[in-house]
Structures are given as C-alpha cells and as structure tokens.
Scaffold this active site. Structure first.
Site, PDB file in Angstrom:
ATOM      1  N   ASP A 232       2.725  -2.540   8.394  1.00  0.00           N
ATOM      2  CA  ASP A 232       1.694  -2.620   7.353  1.00  0.00           C
ATOM      3  C   ASP A 232       0.736  -1.437   7.476  1.00  0.00           C
ATOM      4  O   ASP A 232       0.714  -0.755   8.504  1.00  0.00           O
ATOM      5  CB  ASP A 232       0.928  -3.956   7.496  1.00  0.00           C
ATOM      6  CG  ASP A 232       0.281  -4.391   6.196  1.00  0.00           C
ATOM      7  OD1 ASP A 232       0.177  -3.580   5.249  1.00  0.00           O
ATOM      8  OD2 ASP A 232      -0.144  -5.562   6.132  1.00  0.00           O
ATOM      9  N   GLY A 233      -0.043  -1.226   6.433  1.00  0.00           N
ATOM     10  CA  GLY A 233      -1.095  -0.209   6.456  1.00  0.00           C
ATOM     11  C   GLY A 233      -2.429  -0.860   6.793  1.00  0.00           C
ATOM     12  O   GLY A 233      -2.502  -2.052   7.095  1.00  0.00           O
ATOM     13  N   ALA A 234      -3.512  -0.077   6.711  1.00  0.00           N
ATOM     14  CA  ALA A 234      -4.863  -0.619   6.933  1.00  0.00           C
ATOM     15  C   ALA A 234      -5.865   0.328   6.294  1.00  0.00           C
ATOM     16  O   ALA A 234      -5.550   1.488   6.000  1.00  0.00           O
ATOM     17  CB  ALA A 234      -5.147  -0.778   8.419  1.00  0.00           C
ATOM     18  N   ASP A 235      -7.075  -0.184   6.092  1.00  0.00           N
ATOM     19  CA  ASP A 235      -8.144   0.623   5.491  1.00  0.00           C
ATOM     20  C   ASP A 235      -9.082   1.186   6.549  1.00  0.00           C
ATOM     21  O   ASP A 235      -9.643   2.261   6.378  1.00  0.00           O
ATOM     22  CB  ASP A 235      -8.922  -0.225   4.475  1.00  0.00           C
ATOM     23  CG  ASP A 235      -7.989  -0.739   3.396  1.00  0.00           C
ATOM     24  OD1 ASP A 235      -7.401   0.096   2.691  1.00  0.00           O
ATOM     25  OD2 ASP A 235      -7.804  -1.961   3.288  1.00  0.00           O
TER      26      ASP A 235
ATOM     27  N   GLY B 243       0.823  -1.211   0.000  1.00  0.00           N
ATOM     28  CA  GLY B 243       0.000   0.000   0.000  1.00  0.00           C
ATOM     29  C   GLY B 243       0.848   1.249   0.000  1.00  0.00           C
ATOM     30  O   GLY B 243       2.084   1.194   0.063  1.00  0.00           O
TER      31      GLY B 243
ATOM     32  N   LYS C 195      -8.449  -4.704   6.205  1.00  0.00           N
ATOM     33  CA  LYS C 195      -7.355  -4.544   5.251  1.00  0.00           C
ATOM     34  C   LYS C 195      -7.767  -5.176   3.921  1.00  0.00           C
ATOM     35  O   LYS C 195      -8.742  -5.896   3.842  1.00  0.00           O
ATOM     36  CB  LYS C 195      -6.089  -5.238   5.763  1.00  0.00           C
ATOM     37  CG  LYS C 195      -5.459  -4.493   6.920  1.00  0.00           C
ATOM     38  CD  LYS C 195      -4.146  -5.092   7.362  1.00  0.00           C
ATOM     39  CE  LYS C 195      -3.187  -5.418   6.267  1.00  0.00           C
ATOM     40  NZ  LYS C 195      -2.848  -4.314   5.355  1.00  0.00           N
TER      41      LYS C 195
ATOM     42  N   GLU D 226      -0.555 -10.599   3.680  1.00  0.00           N
ATOM     43  CA  GLU D 226      -0.406  -9.683   4.820  1.00  0.00           C
ATOM     44  C   GLU D 226      -0.815 -10.362   6.128  1.00  0.00           C
ATOM     45  O   GLU D 226      -0.172 -10.156   7.162  1.00  0.00           O
ATOM     46  CB  GLU D 226      -1.236  -8.416   4.579  1.00  0.00           C
ATOM     47  CG  GLU D 226      -0.627  -7.530   3.495  1.00  0.00           C
ATOM     48  CD  GLU D 226      -1.480  -6.347   3.099  1.00  0.00           C
ATOM     49  OE1 GLU D 226      -0.917  -5.353   2.629  1.00  0.00           O
ATOM     50  OE2 GLU D 226      -2.717  -6.412   3.238  1.00  0.00           O
TER      51      GLU D 226
ATOM     52  N   GLY E 163      -5.833  -3.028  -1.208  1.00  0.00           N
ATOM     53  CA  GLY E 163      -4.751  -3.205  -2.185  1.00  0.00           C
ATOM     54  C   GLY E 163      -4.658  -4.645  -2.673  1.00  0.00           C
ATOM     55  O   GLY E 163      -3.796  -4.972  -3.502  1.00  0.00           O
TER      56      GLY E 163
ATOM     57  N   LYS F 280      -8.649   6.922   8.621  1.00  0.00           N
ATOM     58  CA  LYS F 280      -8.908   5.471   8.698  1.00  0.00           C
ATOM     59  C   LYS F 280      -9.462   5.041  10.069  1.00  0.00           C
ATOM     60  O   LYS F 280      -9.889   3.904  10.232  1.00  0.00           O
ATOM     61  CB  LYS F 280      -7.607   4.695   8.444  1.00  0.00           C
ATOM     62  CG  LYS F 280      -6.843   5.091   7.183  1.00  0.00           C
ATOM     63  CD  LYS F 280      -7.371   4.402   5.975  1.00  0.00           C
ATOM     64  CE  LYS F 280      -6.566   4.593   4.718  1.00  0.00           C
ATOM     65  NZ  LYS F 280      -5.340   3.849   4.642  1.00  0.00           N
TER      66      LYS F 280
HETATM   67  C1  5RP Z   1      -3.347  -3.884   0.990  1.00  0.00           C
HETATM   68  C2  5RP Z   1      -3.703  -3.247   2.274  1.00  0.00           C
HETATM   69  C3  5RP Z   1      -3.202  -1.855   2.494  1.00  0.00           C
HETATM   70  O1  5RP Z   1      -2.324  -1.863   3.563  1.00  0.00           O
HETATM   71  C4  5RP Z   1      -4.385  -0.960   2.768  1.00  0.00           C
HETATM   72  O2  5RP Z   1      -5.268  -1.045   1.652  1.00  0.00           O
HETATM   73  C5  5RP Z   1      -3.970   0.469   2.997  1.00  0.00           C
HETATM   74  O3  5RP Z   1      -3.416   1.012   1.830  1.00  0.00           O
HETATM   75  P1  5RP Z   1      -2.984   2.534   1.737  1.00  0.00           P
HETATM   76  O4  5RP Z   1      -1.902   2.736   2.730  1.00  0.00           O
HETATM   77  O5  5RP Z   1      -2.534   2.706   0.309  1.00  0.00           O
HETATM   78  O6  5RP Z   1      -4.219   3.358   2.051  1.00  0.00           O
HETATM   79  O7  5RP Z   1      -4.350  -3.804   3.127  1.00  0.00           O
HETATM   80  O8  5RP Z   1      -3.920  -5.157   0.890  1.00  0.00           O
END
Ligand code: 5RP
Length: 235
Positions: free
Chosen positions: A90-93, A35, A103, A112, A106, A130
């Site tokens: 990691d990131g998250a939604d 992400g 998540k 993940e 992406g 988020k």
């Molecule tokens: C990918 C994910 C990403 O970490 C999530 O979508 C966050 O993405 P971004 O930092 O671009 O907002 O879960 O599978």
C-alpha cells in the site's frame, strides 16, 4: 521546473514500488492498496503474471485498484474466500520513523486498514516527500464518517482539538462519497504526539467508522528518493 519535480517523484514512487514487489511469492494472496504509488506495484505484479506465469490472487481496496488489477491480468479474490492474506502492499500520505502512517487522501482508508490487519506482512511504498519527523505536520487526518452522523461527529471531533473539513468532490458538487457510501472528514490536529491515543479517541466517537491513522502496523516502508530507495524496518 514543476515538470522536473513531477518526473522526479514519479521515478521515486516507481523505484519504491518495485522493491515492494520483491516480497511477492508464487501462490501469494495479496492485499492491494489504492493510490498512484501502489499502482506501480500492481503494474509490476501484472507484468510478472503475464511474462513469468506467476500465480497470485489480489484483494483490491477500491474501484480504482480493482480496475487496474483486472486490466493488468491479476486474478481477483475476496476476503470471504481468503480472510488471511500473505502480503499487503500500500501507499501512504505521511510516514514517521516508527513506521506509523497517515493514509486516506485517496479515500480508501477503511478497506486499506482491513487488508492491512488481515495480512501477515504490510509493505508500504512512498516517495521521500512523505517522510516526516512527526505525523500531522501540515497534514490532516482523514476520517471516514457515516453520513447520518456527520454533524454530531464534527462537533465531537472539535472537542478533541481537531478542525474538521468535509471533503468535497472535484468533478461533482457535494461531498466525496467513499466506495463504502460514506463521507470523509479531513481533520487538522497539528503535530500528533501520540497517534495511537488519538486513533482510539477518534474511534470512540459514534459515527466514526475508521481513521487514517495506521499505528504500528507497517512491517517495512520503502522510501523512494532521487536515485535510490531507503528501507525502513519495524523495530
Ligand atoms: C488511499 C491512500 C493512498 O495510499 C495514499 O493517499 C497515497 O496515495 P499516493 O500514492 O497516490 O500518493 O491512503 O486511501
């Protein structure tokens, strides 16, 4: 106006990512999520490798972050060589106050979740848009599905109260195909009161390979805001 919002969010994402990189130590094997937010962390780790001679290894969760890590000079390894990771970033939604996550926007959710489970510590980086009271508010749950099972899974997910939509490609006709060769369903459930229970129910459907519900796995979440970064810790 729109430009201002984009710039603000990019700054917030970067600030959160830089805090996460402070968890990195010499010799660490690090799970690298996918992400745009975690990309700032990967770039910073790459800077430390280049400038300070930091020795780390990365386990990437997608072609996106593999290519980025290689371009940043981070040596790559596999879970076969290192089944236990020191840290995953990691990131998250979406994130709630209990540190549960949605998540997978992406499309890298399956790998993940695996690197999250293999790591001694999971650090999540997001911007403040988020953070939500309850998961599922105006947001679907991504679910990775075996293509063979698509129609069966869609019917069963509807019985669980979800509204599944097959994720379509933007620059290619037809469904998005994950790095694992599968499809993604984005499933609207509305507000999710018990994410753990929903995760178990979804995983019990044959053909569901993984869900984007990450329940009680994050140790720390850094939430980037307009000026500072908030740290949320597991209770
Ligand atoms: C990918 C994910 C990403 O970490 C999530 O979508 C966050 O993405 P971004 O930092 O671009 O907002 O879960 O599978």
């Amino acid at each position: 106006m729109r430009r201002e919002r984009v710039d603000w969010r990019e700054g917030a994402k970067k600030r959160a990512a830089l805090e996460a990189v402070k968890h990195v130590r010499e010799g660490f094997v690090i799970g690298l999520g996918s992400g745009t937010t975690v990309a700032y962390a990967v770039q910073e780790i790459g800077e430390k490798v280049r400038r300070e001679g930091l020795r780390v290894l990365g386990v990437p969760t997608s072609h996106q972050v593999l290519r980025l890590a290689v371009s940043c000079g981070i040596p790559i390894t596999t879970l076969d060589e290192h089944p236990q990771l020191d840290l995953t970033i990691d990131g998250a939604d979406q994130v709630d106050r209990k540190l549960n996550l949605i998540k997978g926007m992406g499309g890298a959710l399956m790998r993940e979740k695996i690197v999250a489970s293999a790591a001694k510590k999971l650090v999540i980086v997001v911007d403040e848009t988020k953070l939500v009271e309850k998961l599922g508010m105006n947001h679907p749950v991504p679910v990775e599905v075996l293509p063979f099972a698509l129609s069966v899974v869609m019917a069963k997910v509807r019985k669980l109260g979800g509204k599944p939509v097959l994720r379509e490609g933007k620059d290619k006709v037809g469904p998005v195909v994950t790095d694992n060769g599968n499809f993604i369903l984005d499933v609207e459930f509305g507000v999710i009161d018990d994410p753990g229970d929903l995760d178990v129910r979804l995983k019990s459907v044959p053909g569901v390979l993984e869900t984007g519900l990450f329940v009680e796995v994050a140790d720390v979440v850094y939430v980037g805001g307009r000026s500072g970064v908030q740290r949320l810790l597991k209770r």
